[in-house]
Design a protein around this motif. Structure first.
Motif, PDB file in Angstrom:
ATOM      1  N   UNK A 205       0.817  -1.236   0.000  1.00  0.00           N
ATOM      2  CA  UNK A 205       0.000   0.000   0.000  1.00  0.00           C
ATOM      3  C   UNK A 205       0.846   1.279   0.000  1.00  0.00           C
ATOM      4  N   UNK A 206       2.041   1.168  -0.554  1.00  0.00           N
ATOM      5  CA  UNK A 206       2.876   2.358  -0.705  1.00  0.00           C
ATOM      6  C   UNK A 206       3.418   2.905   0.603  1.00  0.00           C
ATOM      7  N   UNK A 207       3.553   2.028   1.593  1.00  0.00           N
ATOM      8  CA  UNK A 207       4.050   2.491   2.900  1.00  0.00           C
ATOM      9  C   UNK A 207       5.488   3.009   2.780  1.00  0.00           C
ATOM     10  N   UNK A 208       5.713   4.168   3.342  1.00  0.00           N
ATOM     11  CA  UNK A 208       7.042   4.782   3.353  1.00  0.00           C
ATOM     12  C   UNK A 208       7.306   5.325   4.754  1.00  0.00           C
ATOM     13  N   UNK A 209       8.444   4.939   5.288  1.00  0.00           N
ATOM     14  CA  UNK A 209       8.791   5.355   6.653  1.00  0.00           C
ATOM     15  C   UNK A 209       9.289   6.802   6.642  1.00  0.00           C
ATOM     16  N   UNK A 210       8.751   7.629   7.537  1.00  0.00           N
ATOM     17  CA  UNK A 210       9.226   9.015   7.584  1.00  0.00           C
ATOM     18  C   UNK A 210      10.077   9.279   8.828  1.00  0.00           C
ATOM     19  N   UNK A 211       9.971   8.412   9.803  1.00  0.00           N
ATOM     20  CA  UNK A 211      10.843   8.500  10.976  1.00  0.00           C
ATOM     21  C   UNK A 211      10.869   7.150  11.693  1.00  0.00           C
ATOM     22  N   UNK A 243       7.486   3.186  -5.409  1.00  0.00           N
ATOM     23  CA  UNK A 243       6.121   2.643  -5.333  1.00  0.00           C
ATOM     24  C   UNK A 243       5.275   3.059  -6.534  1.00  0.00           C
ATOM     25  N   UNK A 244       5.380   4.318  -6.910  1.00  0.00           N
ATOM     26  CA  UNK A 244       4.570   4.792  -8.053  1.00  0.00           C
ATOM     27  C   UNK A 244       4.972   4.059  -9.333  1.00  0.00           C
ATOM     28  N   UNK A 245       6.258   3.841  -9.501  1.00  0.00           N
ATOM     29  CA  UNK A 245       6.729   3.128 -10.699  1.00  0.00           C
ATOM     30  C   UNK A 245       6.177   1.704 -10.756  1.00  0.00           C
ATOM     31  N   UNK A 246       5.890   1.137  -9.576  1.00  0.00           N
ATOM     32  CA  UNK A 246       5.349  -0.232  -9.534  1.00  0.00           C
ATOM     33  C   UNK A 246       3.826  -0.249  -9.670  1.00  0.00           C
ATOM     34  N   UNK A 247       3.241   0.926  -9.813  1.00  0.00           N
ATOM     35  CA  UNK A 247       1.788   0.986 -10.040  1.00  0.00           C
ATOM     36  C   UNK A 247       0.964   1.263  -8.793  1.00  0.00           C
ATOM     37  N   UNK A 248       1.636   1.508  -7.665  1.00  0.00           N
ATOM     38  CA  UNK A 248       0.880   1.846  -6.446  1.00  0.00           C
ATOM     39  C   UNK A 248       0.384   3.285  -6.608  1.00  0.00           C
ATOM     40  N   UNK A 249      -0.875   3.502  -6.205  1.00  0.00           N
ATOM     41  CA  UNK A 249      -1.482   4.804  -6.501  1.00  0.00           C
ATOM     42  C   UNK A 249      -1.311   5.855  -5.403  1.00  0.00           C
ATOM     43  N   UNK A 250      -0.827   5.459  -4.267  1.00  0.00           N
ATOM     44  CA  UNK A 250      -0.752   6.445  -3.185  1.00  0.00           C
ATOM     45  C   UNK A 250       0.453   6.229  -2.299  1.00  0.00           C
ATOM     46  N   UNK A 284       2.027  11.901  -5.777  1.00  0.00           N
ATOM     47  CA  UNK A 284       0.929  10.962  -6.059  1.00  0.00           C
ATOM     48  C   UNK A 284      -0.177  11.609  -6.900  1.00  0.00           C
ATOM     49  N   UNK A 285      -0.166  12.939  -7.002  1.00  0.00           N
ATOM     50  CA  UNK A 285      -1.170  13.649  -7.812  1.00  0.00           C
ATOM     51  C   UNK A 285      -2.530  13.675  -7.138  1.00  0.00           C
ATOM     52  N   UNK A 286      -3.469  14.348  -7.800  1.00  0.00           N
ATOM     53  CA  UNK A 286      -4.828  14.489  -7.243  1.00  0.00           C
ATOM     54  C   UNK A 286      -5.560  13.153  -7.186  1.00  0.00           C
ATOM     55  N   UNK A 287      -5.157  12.231  -8.061  1.00  0.00           N
ATOM     56  CA  UNK A 287      -5.835  10.932  -8.123  1.00  0.00           C
ATOM     57  C   UNK A 287      -5.394   9.995  -7.011  1.00  0.00           C
ATOM     58  N   UNK A 288      -4.192  10.212  -6.512  1.00  0.00           N
ATOM     59  CA  UNK A 288      -3.627   9.292  -5.518  1.00  0.00           C
ATOM     60  C   UNK A 288      -4.058   9.637  -4.102  1.00  0.00           C
ATOM     61  N   UNK A 289      -3.888   8.677  -3.216  1.00  0.00           N
ATOM     62  CA  UNK A 289      -4.303   8.896  -1.823  1.00  0.00           C
ATOM     63  C   UNK A 289      -3.086   9.037  -0.916  1.00  0.00           C
ATOM     64  N   UNK A 321     -11.047  15.815  -4.741  1.00  0.00           N
ATOM     65  CA  UNK A 321     -12.287  15.223  -5.267  1.00  0.00           C
ATOM     66  C   UNK A 321     -12.266  13.715  -5.103  1.00  0.00           C
ATOM     67  N   UNK A 322     -11.063  13.126  -5.161  1.00  0.00           N
ATOM     68  CA  UNK A 322     -10.937  11.666  -5.074  1.00  0.00           C
ATOM     69  C   UNK A 322     -10.758  11.183  -3.646  1.00  0.00           C
ATOM     70  N   UNK A 323     -10.062  11.961  -2.837  1.00  0.00           N
ATOM     71  CA  UNK A 323      -9.794  11.529  -1.459  1.00  0.00           C
ATOM     72  C   UNK A 323     -10.720  12.268  -0.498  1.00  0.00           C
TER      73      UNK A 323
END
Lengths: 493, 100
Positions: A205-211, A243-250, A284-289, A321-323
């Protein structure tokens, strides 16, 4: 068990329970459907911790791959080391242990893991001399399952952050040198920011650690034992792009408290938080979450009351509009200021622990008004807990009933600085605990239907899942209503 | 001792001749004592008739009581030859032997 939980990580909680009133396969489909894999059985999305280990070993020049357990047999010829990662190998963690205690049935995560270890692929690998190394957040549980450890021929169990030690361990294992049985990596051997690699493949689900780490020092939490490190924006950018390159949307921003990104102590740094979220939205753009893993309730209150940060973030960056909402896990843990002071004196900071119930209510209100849906935990049976503490928790739950949220009670599991203390067991359950459990059940089942229909699982694509879950919730309500007279009798006595 | 992991080479080593009467609380005391000399990493060598990993049951509370140090635990078979080899290898490495 590897899954993206239909892109809704909170459905993963189902995978910590036993299959209730339905076939195991259906339960698994609801909570942990099989991941998408390539021809070699490599999942498109894999657990983040495994991705870190994979990246570290790839950078050191090893041939390494994450493989879905169902496809291990395809790699028997080339496999030299089988590395296992699991959040909850034997279902001793929360909430698995609680499901187990209440239903008397083995949770499905434990059943699935045992099936894996007794599968022909793993047996064959062991016969061929493949070394087995187990790690991940659930590594500590092996100390209570020494018979399985022996039976399955696990060579080494590693607990803690492994970036600094894993290359050395793998080299020794490949050279057939004797490995230790157990390693606990202490805080002084935690990796520095430079030693933490950027993931090379997509995370669930596109998890990315920030700390990493947490400054609050709650005594029941293992994360707080780790040193506090902030991941720079540049590394976060790289991982989101992977993640985006692998097709994950958010992107799912992971931290024990997202609002403490580059904070000074426990006071949020609005500039750093806005910058982080602007970056996430830009990528992630407006479409991504955009998602969050965890927040602390005191930070929510402080951030909004001091800077108007929560509403600013939601209005200017997160909601589109999407999220239409953002979900997050938070810890209520108790409604008792006395207990809060004892087990989590820093959780209320910068407010005093005496104000904890007020902080919880204010934070829930702020989240409700801003379309943030919390999944909150309550801990029952913490050593030192008195009946009056549990009564205070029940009173707090009454104050939270108007706020859209899920609240889950969990029995105390000895972890963190309390890992040497005793477990909460079935015969310790008192009438006050039952009252809290019932209140959370009524609260969560009331809100779950609205959350599923309007927010979490809306749309035609999610309809089968939504229908199944609604039926399940109705079944739970029906069962509880049937048991109600007996439970009420118990509460009166 | 060439087979030690890199971080174990900087560790304080504790050798335990495992027996029913072994007081594992003494190991924790020794770790606290060594930490006052600057050690934060420990390798515990358990020489035991109980097979690996079952011997770990006795060390469980020691492991559970620790949150501060890096601890590595190794098992060695209960034989004179093995003990000699181990102690020989530890000659130039800071260590302590507990016999009972």
């Amino acid at each position: 068990m590897m899954s993206n939980h239909h892109g809704k990580e909170f459905l993963g909680f189902l995978a910590t329970g036993p299959a209730l009133n339905m076939p195991e396969e259906l339960w698994l489909w609801l909570g942990a459907p099989k991941p998408k894999v390539d021809g070699e059985g490599k999942p498109i999305e894999a657990p983040y911790g495994m991705r870190k280990v994979e990246a570290k070993l790839l950078e050191a020049g090893f041939r390494v791959a994450i493989v879905d357990p169902d496809h291990l047999h395809k790699h028997l010829d080339s496999m030299r080391i089988l590395m296992l990662g699991h959040h909850d190998y034997f279902a001793y963690g929360p909430p698995s242990s609680e499901w187990w205690m209440i239903t008397g049935k083995e949770p499905i995560n434990r059943v699935s893991f045992r099936k894996l270890m007794e599968s022909p692929a793993v047996k064959k690998a062991k016969e061929k001399g493949v070394k087995i190394i187990a790690g991940g957040p659930g590594a500590w549980q092996w100390l209570w399952e020494l018979e399985y450890w022996r039976k399955w021929g696990v060579d080494l169990v590693v607990e803690g952050e492994v970036e600094r030690v894993i290359v050395d361990i793998v080299e020794k294992a490949l050279n057939n040198e004797p490995l230790p049985d157990y390693i606990y990596v202490g805080p002084q051997d935690s990796p520095s920011i430079e030693e933490i690699p950027v993931i090379k493949g997509a995370s669930v689900n596109g998890l990315v650690e920030i700390m990493r780490g947490c400054p609050r020092g709650c005594r029941f939490c293992p994360v707080t034992l780790r040193s506090l490190r902030f991941i720079p924006l540049e590394k976060i950018r790289e991982e989101i792009l992977v993640n985006l390159r692998a097709g994950i949307k958010g992107v799912l921003l992971h931290s024990e408290d997202v609002f403490l990104y580059y904070a000074e102590g426990v006071k949020p740094n609005p500039k750093a938080i806005m910058k982080l979220h602007k970056l996430a939205r830009e990528l992630v753009g407006e479409e991504g979450a955009i998602g969050w893993s965890h927040l602390t309730l005191s930070t929510v209150k402080y951030a909004e009351e001091k800077y108007g940060l929560v509403s600013k973030l939601m209005d200017e960056i997160i909601l589109t509009d999407k999220q239409r909402f953002i979900g997050v896990q938070v810890g209520v843990e108790t409604g008792s200021p006395r207990l809060a002071k004892l087990i989590m004196p820093g959780k209320a900071a910068p407010y005093p622990p005496e104000k904890w119930p007020e902080i919880v209510v204010d934070a829930f209100r702020i989240m409700h008004e801003n379309n943030i849906i919390p999944a909150a935990t309550i801990i029952l049976g913490v050593p030192g807990e008195k009946p009056e503490d549990v009564v205070k928790t029940a009173e707090l739950l009454d104050e939270l009933k108007h706020y859209r949220s899920l609240i889950v009670p969990m029995f105390f599991v000895p972890m963190g600085a309390m890992k040497n203390l005793d477990w909460f067991r079935r015969n310790n359950v008192k009438a006050e605990h039952i009252e809290v459990m019932l209140k959370t059940l009524y609260h969560s089942t009331f809100w779950a239907e609205e959350i599923m229909s309007k927010y979490y699982l809306h749309g035609a694509k999610m309809a089968p899942l939504r229908i199944m879950l609604k039926l399940f919730i109705r079944y739970v309500k029906h069962r509880v209503n049937k048991l109600k007279p007996e439970l009420e009798k118990l509460l009166r006595h | 001792m060439n087979t030690l992991l890199s971080f174990e080479k900087k560790a304080y080593h504790i050798v335990v001749m495992d027996s029913e009467s072994m007081d594992y609380g003494k190991i924790m005391d020794e770790m606290v004592n060594a930490s006052s000399k600057g050690f934060r990493k420990f390798t515990i060598h358990v020489i035991s008739k109980t097979k690996s990993p079952l011997y770990l049951e006795k060390l469980r509370s020691l492991i559970q009581n620790n949150i501060a140090y890096t601890i590595t635990i190794r098992h060695h078979n209960y034989s004179e030859e093995e003990v000699k080899k181990l102690l020989n290898g530890l000659k130039n490495i800071p260590h302590k032997v507990f016999e009972k």
